[in-house]
Design an enzyme around this catalytic site. Structure first.
Site, mmCIF file in Angstrom:
data_model
loop_
_atom_site.group_PDB
_atom_site.id
_atom_site.type_symbol
_atom_site.label_atom_id
_atom_site.label_comp_id
_atom_site.label_asym_id
_atom_site.label_seq_id
_atom_site.Cartn_x
_atom_site.Cartn_y
_atom_site.Cartn_z
ATOM 1 C CG ASP A 90 18.017 -85.186 6.705
ATOM 2 O OD1 ASP A 90 18.274 -85.310 7.919
ATOM 3 O OD2 ASP A 90 18.733 -84.533 5.940
ATOM 4 C CG ASP A 270 12.442 -81.105 1.957
ATOM 5 O OD1 ASP A 270 12.247 -82.121 1.273
ATOM 6 O OD2 ASP A 270 13.582 -80.628 2.153
ATOM 7 C CB CYS A 308 1.737 -61.584 0.022
ATOM 8 S SG CYS A 308 2.576 -62.531 1.301
ATOM 9 C CB CYS A 310 3.666 -62.766 4.627
ATOM 10 S SG CYS A 310 4.773 -61.469 4.044
ATOM 11 C CB CYS A 313 3.162 -58.382 2.206
ATOM 12 S SG CYS A 313 4.335 -59.112 1.048
ATOM 13 C CG HIS A 339 7.323 -62.416 0.769
ATOM 14 N ND1 HIS A 339 6.016 -62.024 0.566
ATOM 15 C CD2 HIS A 339 7.778 -62.868 -0.437
ATOM 16 C CE1 HIS A 339 5.698 -62.210 -0.709
ATOM 17 N NE2 HIS A 339 6.752 -62.720 -1.340
#
Ligand SMILES: [Zn+2]
Length: 375
Positions: A90, A270, A308, A310, A313, A339
């Site tokens: 940014d 974002d 999920c 991930c 998980c 997660h």
């Protein structure tokens, strides 16, 4: 370098591909936020494993610490933070704006006192471009003034929002000139402002489009305005931007906001929400949000989200995460961040898949139903 291709469309939604100097980004995309050169509590290899193709860095904070001398030594932000894929930075405009009364805005730029050591500093479009040149980010943002939705309890009047938006346009031209003078090989994005006024948004879009920048962002949303106001602008502005250029909605939002943004023609997002909420024990799942601190999870052997994929998980139960959180263990926010970020990144993967099969509308409807079902 930047090349953007719209691969397919469904309504206003687009499935696209962004080629940057350090890699390709499939869109729509969610970009994890790495303010100080780190996505809080998450290792770069975890980000790679969950499929993050681009992350954010923060010009303002990195300018103050570690400072440009250190970043120059490392040839930019990538090697310094150990991330080889693309980075978007940014412009610092939002951070100096957040300093409120401690920042003085003039046509030249924003004068403020460093919150780190009290130094008097001036951030201008030129300085922002010089810092981002040192960072060598793949996507550079123009320096802009983020227009406040309200000040001291009073909603910004149209004349004030217009003045601010027009200054951001002049700053866009100065950013573009300095970016060219520095021979920056990366891509510069312009930022649409105009508050909650459609006519001002349209004037901003038109003037920025005339600059023929490689990409465009929609700024000045998610700055404290009511949700309906944000929805109105997100529904109004994206599809008015040049169709051949990538569109980035800054700082938004919940999983539902992202799906809505895609439907409105946004390609890039974002937000700090997945990591910030994770640190507060607020987890996003396919079937709604979950507060891991809640006593009901004390004995719960199931993963956060059974659908999920991930790393959290795959290995840990809700009961274990609840326990770590109760004990204030540092692993708790780390596992929660992995997660939540995976949820956002994977949501965009599912969105892209749906767009590819021309079934995004059905996907979005099902997504909303699932999220309302409850954990
Ligand atoms: Zn998970």
């Amino acid at each position: 370098m930047l090349e953007f291709t719209v691969l397919s469309t469904e309504g206003l939604a687009r499935r696209g591909r962004l080629v940057l100097n350090r890699g390709t980004v499939e869109t729509p995309v969610f970009m994890p936020v790495g303010t100080y050169g780190s996505v809080k509590g998450v290792m770069p290899d975890s980000l790679e494993a969950m499929g993050a193709e681009i992350i954010l860095g923060n010009t303002f904070h990195l300018w103050l610490r570690p400072g440009l001398d250190v970043l120059r030594t490392f040839g930019g932000l990538h090697r310094f933070e150990g991330w080889t894929r693309p980075i978007l930075t940014d412009s610092g405009g939002f951070q100096v704006w957040s300093l409120g009364a401690n920042a003085k805005v003039s046509e030249q730029g924003v004068a403020f006192q460093s919150p780190v050591n009290g130094d008097k500093l001036l951030l201008t479009p030129e300085v922002s471009m010089q810092i981002q040149r040192v960072l060598d980010s793949d996507v550079v943002m123009q320096f802009d003034e983020c227009t406040a939705w309200q000040k001291d309890g009073v909603v910004a009047a149209e004349a004030e929002v217009r003045r601010s938006m027009e200054m951001s346009l002049r700053w866009a031209r100065r950013s573009q000139d300095e970016f060219a003078r520095l021979e920056n090989p990366n891509a510069l994005f312009g930022i649409v402002q105009g508050g909650m006024f459609e006519t001002l948004r349209e004037a901003s879009v038109e003037a920025l489009a005339a600059l023929d920048l490689p990409g465009y962002a929609i700024g000045g949303v998610s700055v404290g305005e009511p949700k309906e106001e944000m929805r109105r602008i997100v529904g109004h502005t994206p599809h008015r931007l040049p169709a051949a250029k990538p569109r980035y909605l800054m700082g938004v939002g919940t999983p539902e906001d992202l799906v809505e943004g895609v439907a409105a023609g946004v390609d890039m997002f974002d937000c700090v929400m997945p990591t910030r909420n994770a640190r507060n024990g607020h987890l996003f799942t396919r079937f709604g949000d979950l507060r891991i601190r809640n006593a009901r999870y004390k004995q719960d052997e199931s993963p956060l989200d059974p659908t999920c994929g991930c790393a959290t998980c795959a290995r840990f139960s809700r009961a274990y995460l609840h326990h770590l959180d109760r004990c204030g263990e540092m692993l708790a926010p780390m596992l929660a961040s992995v997660h939540n970020l995976h949820f956002y990144v994977d949501l965009m993967r599912r969105v892209r898949e749906a767009l590819q099969g021309q079934r995004f509308a059905a996907f979005a409807a099902q997504f909303r139903l699932d999220r309302q079902r409850g954990v």
